[in-house]
Design a protein around this motif. Structure first.
Motif, mmCIF file in Angstrom:
data_model
loop_
_atom_site.group_PDB
_atom_site.id
_atom_site.type_symbol
_atom_site.label_atom_id
_atom_site.label_comp_id
_atom_site.label_asym_id
_atom_site.label_seq_id
_atom_site.Cartn_x
_atom_site.Cartn_y
_atom_site.Cartn_z
ATOM 1 N N PHE A 48 26.556 59.601 54.553
ATOM 2 C CA PHE A 48 27.865 60.197 54.777
ATOM 3 C C PHE A 48 28.440 60.869 53.525
ATOM 4 C CE2 PHE A 48 27.661 57.474 58.477
ATOM 5 C CZ PHE A 48 28.376 58.174 59.438
ATOM 6 N N GLY A 49 28.396 60.184 52.390
ATOM 7 C CA GLY A 49 28.996 60.733 51.182
ATOM 8 C C GLY A 49 30.521 60.741 51.249
ATOM 9 N N GLY A 50 31.150 61.163 50.157
ATOM 10 C CA GLY A 50 32.603 61.324 50.112
ATOM 11 C C GLY A 50 33.352 60.019 50.302
ATOM 12 N N SER A 51 34.544 60.119 50.902
ATOM 13 C CA SER A 51 35.389 58.939 51.109
ATOM 14 C C SER A 51 34.757 57.960 52.092
ATOM 15 C CB SER A 51 36.777 59.367 51.595
ATOM 16 O OG SER A 51 36.679 60.077 52.827
ATOM 17 N N ASP A 52 33.981 58.486 53.056
ATOM 18 C CA ASP A 52 33.290 57.595 53.994
ATOM 19 C C ASP A 52 32.295 56.709 53.251
ATOM 20 O OD1 ASP A 52 34.622 58.444 56.244
ATOM 21 O OD2 ASP A 52 33.112 59.931 56.796
ATOM 22 N N GLU B 17 32.479 55.779 50.166
ATOM 23 C CA GLU B 17 33.239 54.786 49.403
ATOM 24 C C GLU B 17 33.663 53.624 50.303
ATOM 25 O OE1 GLU B 17 37.310 54.528 46.651
ATOM 26 O OE2 GLU B 17 36.595 56.450 47.452
ATOM 27 N N HIS B 18 34.130 53.952 51.489
ATOM 28 C CA HIS B 18 34.560 52.928 52.447
ATOM 29 C C HIS B 18 33.388 52.036 52.834
ATOM 30 C CE1 HIS B 18 37.017 51.004 55.378
ATOM 31 N NE2 HIS B 18 36.488 51.592 56.432
ATOM 32 N N LEU B 19 32.233 52.633 53.088
ATOM 33 C CA LEU B 19 31.053 51.872 53.476
ATOM 34 C C LEU B 19 30.571 50.977 52.334
ATOM 35 C CD1 LEU B 19 29.292 54.765 55.376
ATOM 36 C CD2 LEU B 19 29.812 52.539 56.405
ATOM 37 N N ASN B 20 30.576 51.503 51.127
ATOM 38 C CA ASN B 20 30.126 50.708 49.980
ATOM 39 C C ASN B 20 31.062 49.531 49.714
ATOM 40 O OD1 ASN B 20 27.650 51.883 49.109
ATOM 41 N ND2 ASN B 20 28.786 53.638 48.280
ATOM 42 N N GLN B 21 32.343 49.742 49.916
ATOM 43 C CA GLN B 21 33.288 48.637 49.751
ATOM 44 C C GLN B 21 33.015 47.533 50.771
ATOM 45 O OE1 GLN B 21 37.057 50.627 50.079
ATOM 46 N NE2 GLN B 21 37.106 51.250 47.913
ATOM 47 N N ALA B 22 32.747 47.953 52.025
ATOM 48 C CA ALA B 22 32.440 46.969 53.061
ATOM 49 C C ALA B 22 31.128 46.245 52.739
ATOM 50 C CB ALA B 22 32.345 47.665 54.416
ATOM 51 N N ALA B 23 30.160 46.983 52.204
ATOM 52 C CA ALA B 23 28.886 46.363 51.823
ATOM 53 C C ALA B 23 29.098 45.326 50.714
ATOM 54 C CB ALA B 23 27.901 47.430 51.366
ATOM 55 N N THR B 24 29.954 45.657 49.760
ATOM 56 C CA THR B 24 30.239 44.717 48.666
ATOM 57 C C THR B 24 30.831 43.419 49.217
ATOM 58 O OG1 THR B 24 30.591 46.525 47.103
ATOM 59 C CG2 THR B 24 31.566 44.387 46.546
ATOM 60 N N ARG B 25 31.709 43.536 50.205
ATOM 61 C CA ARG B 25 32.301 42.333 50.794
ATOM 62 C C ARG B 25 31.251 41.477 51.477
ATOM 63 N NH1 ARG B 25 36.472 46.130 51.940
ATOM 64 N NH2 ARG B 25 35.699 46.460 54.070
ATOM 65 N N LEU B 26 30.264 42.135 52.108
ATOM 66 C CA LEU B 26 29.204 41.370 52.755
ATOM 67 C C LEU B 26 28.290 40.716 51.737
ATOM 68 C CD1 LEU B 26 28.173 43.602 55.810
ATOM 69 C CD2 LEU B 26 29.748 41.659 55.734
ATOM 70 N N TRP B 27 27.978 41.429 50.652
ATOM 71 C CA TRP B 27 27.150 40.819 49.610
ATOM 72 C C TRP B 27 27.843 39.582 49.022
ATOM 73 C CZ3 TRP B 27 22.322 41.629 49.544
ATOM 74 C CH2 TRP B 27 21.765 42.900 49.752
ATOM 75 N N ALA B 28 29.174 39.646 48.955
ATOM 76 C CA ALA B 28 29.927 38.524 48.389
ATOM 77 C C ALA B 28 29.793 37.264 49.228
ATOM 78 C CB ALA B 28 31.398 38.908 48.245
ATOM 79 N N GLN B 29 29.465 37.418 50.512
ATOM 80 C CA GLN B 29 29.310 36.248 51.371
ATOM 81 C C GLN B 29 28.080 35.417 51.010
ATOM 82 O OE1 GLN B 29 29.538 37.092 55.589
ATOM 83 N NE2 GLN B 29 31.194 38.574 55.323
ATOM 84 N N LEU B 30 27.190 36.006 50.211
ATOM 85 C CA LEU B 30 25.988 35.275 49.804
ATOM 86 C C LEU B 30 26.227 34.397 48.581
ATOM 87 C CD1 LEU B 30 23.354 38.152 50.190
ATOM 88 C CD2 LEU B 30 23.756 36.244 51.751
ATOM 89 N N ASN B 31 27.358 34.595 47.921
ATOM 90 C CA ASN B 31 27.648 33.862 46.687
ATOM 91 C C ASN B 31 28.178 32.450 46.979
ATOM 92 O OD1 ASN B 31 26.906 36.146 45.268
ATOM 93 N ND2 ASN B 31 29.021 36.943 45.207
#
Length: 272
Positions: free
Chosen positions: A252-256, A258-272
């Protein structure tokens, strides 16, 4: 979910998964509805799909059509061969799997329409889908003639309007509802039907399988990727969900992105 045996072979002879086969067919021009619909079944079912048998049966049915007319196709499918609605179990996901609709002779309006379209195509008759709200129809070369594959009848515009009024009594009928529905939109509607069923039951693994196909449709919106990421996390696979979102961000690129990467970061955090 099963890989089934409806996957394809690529030019190097390697097996292609049903998901990849679906993406290939959905992006083809024209879209082979039979192949794409069988890929849906192969990916979403727990048992194997015999694609060759389903395609051979469609061929056999087409060879039995006495002439390339809507009347002849309707007579064969809904009278001689006994295709019809699965009224007793309308919410059964099997109604959305083309191979089972062909073998059991039962389905819902959209899958019975796909059978009708594909048999007609093989018999040199060009029919098309008509995604009227509330009820799926089949269009014919005559713009005022349609097939209601659910009840196995040929109807006119007035008949289509009457069906619409039965399912959508609070909405005014519009002739635009009878426009041709592109093949990729038929696939989307089939998948949305399955998604609705799995949300109602609920069935998280089956929902994931449907979403895995939805995101492979051309022009799939960002929301579907977000839903898949969350559904995978619900199944205890936040890592896989994060990977889906990061891959989508690259698309997607752009703001989309950024939104997707932020959501991915939240999911990665669930592994901690």
């Amino acid at each position: 979910m099963s890989d089934g045996n409806a996957g394809e072979q690529d030019h190097g002879g390697d097996h292609v998964s049903p998901v990849d086969a679906f993406a290939r067919w959905a992006a083809s021009e024209p879209v082979p509805l039979d192949r794409a619909a069988l890929a849906i079944a192969a990916h979403c079912r727990a048992d194997q799909v015999d694609e060759a048998a389903a395609l051979a049966e469609l061929d056999r049915l087409a060879n039995a059509v006495r002439e390339p007319t809507p009347t002849a196709v309707v007579e064969l499918l809904f009278n001689a061969e006994g295709f019809g609605p699965n009224r007793g179990r309308f919410a059964d996901p099997a109604n959305s799997y083309l191979d089972l609709v062909v073998s059991r002779r039962m389905g819902i309006p959209i899958t019975l329409a796909v059978v009708t379209i594909e048999v007609a195509r093989r018999a040199s008759l060009d029919l098309h889908g008509v995604g009227m709200p509330g009820h799926f129809l089949v269009g014919t070369p005559d713009p005022d003639t349609f097939i209601d594959a659910f009840d196995g009848h040929i109807i006119d515009r007035a008949g289509a309007a009457a069906i619409f009024a039965r399912f959508e009594p609070r909405q005014a009928f519009d002739d635009a509802f009878l426009q041709q529905t592109p093949a990729e939109a038929i696939l989307l509607r089939m998948l949305n039907n399955l998604r609705t069923l799995h949300l109602r039951q609920p069935d998280a693994p089956s929902l994931v399988a449907v979403l895995e196909l939805l995101i492979r449709l051309p022009g799939c919106p960002i929301d579907e990727f977000m839903r898949l990421g969350q559904a995978l996390a619900t199944l205890g696979r936040p890592d896989k969900g994060a990977q889906v979102l990061e891959s989508a961000a690259d698309q997607f690129g752009g703001s989309d992105a950024e939104h997707l990467n932020q959501a991915a970061t939240r999911l990665w955090a669930q592994l901690n």
